[in-house]
Design an enzyme around this catalytic site. Structure first.
Site, PDB file in Angstrom:
ATOM      1  N   ASP A 250      16.020 -19.984  -8.781  1.00 16.64           N
ATOM      2  CA  ASP A 250      16.360 -20.850  -9.829  1.00 16.64           C
ATOM      3  C   ASP A 250      17.743 -21.245  -9.709  1.00 16.64           C
ATOM      4  O   ASP A 250      18.437 -21.359  -8.494  1.00 16.64           O
ATOM      5  CB  ASP A 250      16.272 -20.002 -11.164  1.00 16.64           C
ATOM      6  N   LYS A 272      15.336 -22.268 -13.903  1.00 14.81           N
ATOM      7  CA  LYS A 272      15.884 -21.932 -15.393  1.00 14.81           C
ATOM      8  C   LYS A 272      17.251 -22.514 -15.777  1.00 14.81           C
ATOM      9  O   LYS A 272      18.257 -22.019 -15.511  1.00 14.81           O
ATOM     10  CB  LYS A 272      16.147 -20.618 -15.573  1.00 14.81           C
ATOM     11  N   MET A 385      27.619 -15.214 -19.241  1.00 13.60           N
ATOM     12  CA  MET A 385      26.784 -16.030 -20.064  1.00 13.60           C
ATOM     13  C   MET A 385      27.661 -16.438 -21.244  1.00 13.60           C
ATOM     14  O   MET A 385      27.213 -16.556 -22.339  1.00 13.60           O
ATOM     15  CB  MET A 385      25.463 -15.733 -20.453  1.00 13.60           C
TER      16      MET A 385
HETATM   17  C1  LIG Z   1      21.640 -14.682 -16.311  1.00 17.56           C
HETATM   18  S1  LIG Z   1      23.001 -14.244 -15.599  1.00 17.56           S
HETATM   19  C2  LIG Z   1      22.858 -13.584 -13.946  1.00 17.56           C
HETATM   20  C3  LIG Z   1      23.795 -12.463 -13.748  1.00 17.56           C
HETATM   21  C4  LIG Z   1      23.540 -12.110 -12.409  1.00 17.56           C
HETATM   22  N1  LIG Z   1      22.496 -11.377 -12.168  1.00 17.56           N
HETATM   23  C5  LIG Z   1      24.753 -11.370 -11.517  1.00 17.56           C
HETATM   24  O1  LIG Z   1      24.432 -10.344 -11.291  1.00 17.56           O
HETATM   25  O2  LIG Z   1      25.981 -11.906 -11.513  1.00 17.56           O
HETATM   26  C6  LIG Z   1      24.039 -15.797 -15.410  1.00 17.56           C
HETATM   27  C7  LIG Z   1      25.321 -15.526 -15.695  1.00 17.56           C
HETATM   28  O3  LIG Z   1      26.175 -14.694 -14.447  1.00 17.56           O
HETATM   29  C8  LIG Z   1      27.415 -15.399 -14.427  1.00 17.56           C
HETATM   30  N2  LIG Z   1      27.383 -16.017 -12.956  1.00 17.56           N
HETATM   31  C9  LIG Z   1      26.485 -16.053 -12.125  1.00 17.56           C
HETATM   32  N3  LIG Z   1      27.037 -16.951 -10.877  1.00 17.56           N
HETATM   33  C10 LIG Z   1      28.256 -17.095 -11.160  1.00 17.56           C
HETATM   34  C11 LIG Z   1      29.137 -17.647 -10.525  1.00 17.56           C
HETATM   35  N4  LIG Z   1      29.167 -18.008  -9.076  1.00 17.56           N
HETATM   36  N5  LIG Z   1      30.367 -17.981 -11.288  1.00 17.56           N
HETATM   37  C12 LIG Z   1      30.644 -17.589 -12.341  1.00 17.56           C
HETATM   38  N6  LIG Z   1      29.687 -16.853 -13.128  1.00 17.56           N
HETATM   39  C13 LIG Z   1      28.696 -16.959 -12.740  1.00 17.56           C
HETATM   40  C14 LIG Z   1      27.631 -16.401 -15.463  1.00 17.56           C
HETATM   41  O4  LIG Z   1      28.218 -15.964 -16.261  1.00 17.56           O
HETATM   42  C15 LIG Z   1      26.168 -16.905 -15.760  1.00 17.56           C
HETATM   43  O5  LIG Z   1      26.339 -17.337 -17.005  1.00 17.56           O
END
Ligand SMILES: C[S@@+](CC[C@H](N)C(=O)[O-])C[C@H]1O[C@@H](n2cnc3c(N)ncnc32)[C@H](O)[C@@H]1O
Length: 477
Positions: A250, A272, A385
Site C-alpha cells: 500500500d 489504502k 496517524m
Molecule cells: C497505519 S500506521 C502504520 C504504522 C506502521 N505499522 C509502523 O510500524 O510504523 C500509519 C502511520 O504510521 C506513521 N508513519 C509511517 N511511516 C511514516 C514515515 N515514513 N514518516 C512519518 N510517519 C510515518 C504515520 O503516523 C502514519 O499515519
C-alpha cells in the site's frame, strides 16, 4: 539498460591481449581463468604480465600485433595505452569479426569489461555501463565482503543433485522453491558451516516422503518494510521479497522498496489512501487467503512494523482460521525510524524513562486519550496517524492541564529524502504545521526529548549519509 549482460564461453578460443601493463595482466588473468588460449602482444611486458609467461594457454609475442594476428580471434583487448596500437587493434578486430575492448577508450569498445566477484563456479559481474566505474568497483568490494568464499563450493555441491531434484520435483515453481529452501535454509547453513554430511542428509530427507509435497503449499508472509528508506529493510524482509510469488502493498511502502521485489513476482496495490480505500481491509484479507489457497507464497508488505498499528493481527486472524501457514517479519517502526532520522532519542536518562505509542484515532474518529497520564514529564508520547488532528490533540492535552510549553515535533515522511520536521510547543504546533503544508505520513512526538534535536544536530547529516551511495550511483560520480 545500454548493454546486454551475457557470459561468453571462451574455452579453447583465441583471445588477444595487446599490452604489457597492469591492465593487460588483469585481462590475461581473467581470460586464462575462463579457459581461453591467450595471445599476449608486447615487446617488453611488465612484471605482472611476466608472471603468466609459461602458462600452457598463453602465447607471448614479443612485438606489437599486426592485422593477420586477429584471424580466428573471438575477443581482443587493447591495454597498451598507445593510441596507434589501439587504433590498429580495433580496426583489425572489426575486420576479423572479433569483439574489441580498449581500456578507457569508449569509442573502441564493443563490450564493457565488468568488475567481477568470483566464487567459482559462481561469478558476479557488475557494471555501471561505463558511467561510473568507481561505483562498480566499490560495489564489487561490498559484494566480496558479503559472500563467503564457500558459496562457490556450495554451488558445486548442489549441482550434483540437479538430476535427482528434477526427477523428484515436477513443476517449475515447486522446483524453484526447493532450490531456494535448500540454499537459504538448513542445507545451505550446514554446508557453509562445513558439515557436508549433514547437508547431504538434509537434502535426501527433503527429497523423500511428503517433504516435496509441502512445496506446493501456499503461505502468507507478513513483512515489515520499515518507514520508507529502503536501507532500513531487514535482511530477512529483503530475502522474502525476493522469494515471494505475489506481493500486496500500500502507499506506506516508500519509493525504491518495491524495486527490490523479485522481478517476476506479481504486485498488487491494495492502496489504502486515507479516505480512498482501493480495497477494504476485508477484501484485502480475502484476497490474501485466495492467493495462498492457490498455492502461492503471498507477501503482505507493511509499512513500519506489521504488529504496530499495522492491522497485522487482524489480517492474520483470518488467514490462520483457514489453516494457512504464516510467517511474520518485524520491521523498523515509524517511531524508531523517525526518531533516529530527526535526531530525537525517544528515551534519554535526563528526559524520559518511558515511551508510549498511541494512535490518534480509532474506527470512530479521534480517541479520547488521557493526556495528563500520557504526556508526563518522564515519558515520551509518540502519536501515529495524527497529522490531521495535531491542533485538536494539542488543545485536548492543554485542556486537560498539560503545560502549554510542552515540546512537540511532527516528522513528515520520516527517513525519506523528502523528510520535514516541524518543532514547536503544544501552544503553537497547530499553526506551525498548517504553515508547513505537510503531506504525510507523519508522526507526532511529545515530550522534552524533542529539545535534544538541537543538541544532537543529527537530522540532515544522517540522512545525507545514508543516501550518499545511492545518490552517487544515480549521478554517475
Ligand atoms: C497505519 S500506521 C502504520 C504504522 C506502521 N505499522 C509502523 O510500524 O510504523 C500509519 C502511520 O504510521 C506513521 N508513519 C509511517 N511511516 C511514516 C514515515 N515514513 N514518516 C512519518 N510517519 C510515518 C504515520 O503516523 C502514519 O499515519
Amino acid at each position: 539498460m545500454d548493454y546486454l549482460p551475457i557470459f561468453l564461453d571462451v574455452r579453447g578460443k583465441k583471445v588477444i591481449v595487446d599490452g604489457g601493463t597492469t591492465v593487460a595482466a588483469r585481462r590475461v588473468e581473467r581470460a586464462l581463468s575462463a579457459g581461453a588460449v591467450v595471445h599476449c602482444f608486447d615487446p617488453d611486458p611488465g612484471e605482472e604480465v611476466q608472471t603468466f609467461l609459461g602458462h600452457e594457454n598463453l602465447v607471448h609475442h614479443a612485438r606489437v600485433p599486426v592485422e593477420e594476428d586477429f584471424e580466428g580471434c573471438l575477443v581482443a583487448w587493447g591495454a597498451s595505452e598507445e593510441h596507434d596500437r589501439d587504433t590498429l587493434l580495433f580496426a583489425a578486430a572489426k575486420k576479423h569479426g572479433a569483439l574489441a575492448n580498449v581500456a578507457d577508450e569508449k569509442d573502441y569498445c564493443d563490450f564493457i569489461t565488468p568488475s567481477v566477484v568470483e566464487r567459482d563456479p559462481l561469478t558476479i559481474a557488475i557494471t555501471t555501463g561505463g558511467a561510473a566505474p568507481v561505483v562498480a568497483r566499490i560495489l564489487r568490494a561490498r559484494v566480496e565482503a558479503m559472500l563467503p568464499a564457500s558459496y562457490g563450493r556450495l554451488a558445486d555441491f548442489l549441482s550434483s543433485y540437479r538430476e535427482r531434484i528434477a526427477d523428484r520435483i515436477k513443476g517449475g515453481t515447486a522446483r524453484r522453491r526447493f532450490w531456494e529452501n535448500m540454499i537459504e535454509g538448513p542445507v545451505g547453513d550446514a554446508f557453509l558451516a562445513g558439515d557436508e554430511a549433514l547437508a547431504d542428509e538434509l537434502i535426501r530427507t527433503d527429497l523423500s516422503g511428503d517433504g516435496a509435497e509441502k512445496l506446493h503449499r501456499g503461505e502468507v508472509w507478513l513483512v515489515g518494510a520499515g518507514p520508507g528508506d529502503p536501507d532500513l529493510l531487514t535482511f530477512k524482509a529483503l530475502r522474502m521479497m525476493q522469494h515471494a510469488d505475489v506481493v500486496l502493498y500500500d502507499r506506506l511502502i516508500g519509493d525504491g522498496i518495491l524495486d527490490l521485489v523479485r522481478r517476476d513476482a506479481e504486485r498488487i496495490n491494495v492502496g489504502k489512501q486515507a479516505g480512498n480505500h482501493v480495497l477494504t481491509q476485508e477484501e484485502t484479507t480475502a484476497l490474501i487467503v485466495k492467493l495462498a489457497k492457490e498455492g502461492k507464497r503471498v507477501l503482505r508488505l507493511k509499512g513500519g512494523d506489521p504488529f504496530i498499528f499495522g492491522r497485522g493481527g487482524e489480517e492474520l486472524e483470518d488467514v490462520a482460521a483457514h489453516g494457512i501457514p504464516v510467517i511474520v517479519v518485524p520491521g523498523i517502526t515509524a517511531a524508531a525510524g523517525c526518531g533516529a532520522s530527526a535526531g530525537i532519542p525517544l528515551t534519554h536518562r535526563a528526559h524520559a524513562q518511558a515511551v508510549a505509542f498511541v494512535t490518534a484515532h480509532g474506527k470512530d474518529g479521534l480517541l479520547p486519550h488521557d493526556w495528563t497520564r500520557l504526556a508526563r514529564h518522564d515519558q515520551t508520547v509518540v502519536v501515529y496517524m495524527g497529522l490531521r488532528f495535531v491542533a485538536d490533540i494539542a488543545a485536548a492535552a492543554m485542556g486537560q492541564g498539560v503545560d502549554a510549553s510542552m515540546p512537540i515535533a511532527v516528522i513528515d515522511n520520516g527517513t525519506r529524502t523528502t523528510q520535514k520536521v516541524v518543532v514547536g510547543t503544544l501552544a503553537d504546533i497547530g499553526k506551525r504545521v498548517a504553515e508547513a503544508h505537510l503531506k504525510g505520513p507523519a508522526l507526532i512526538v511529545i515530550g522534552s526529548v524533542v529539545t535534544m534535536r538541537d543538541e544532537l544536530g543529527i537530522d540532515v547529516a544522517a540522512r545525507d549519509d545514508s543516501h550518499r551511495m545511492e545518490l552517487t550511483a544515480r549521478s554517475g560520480l
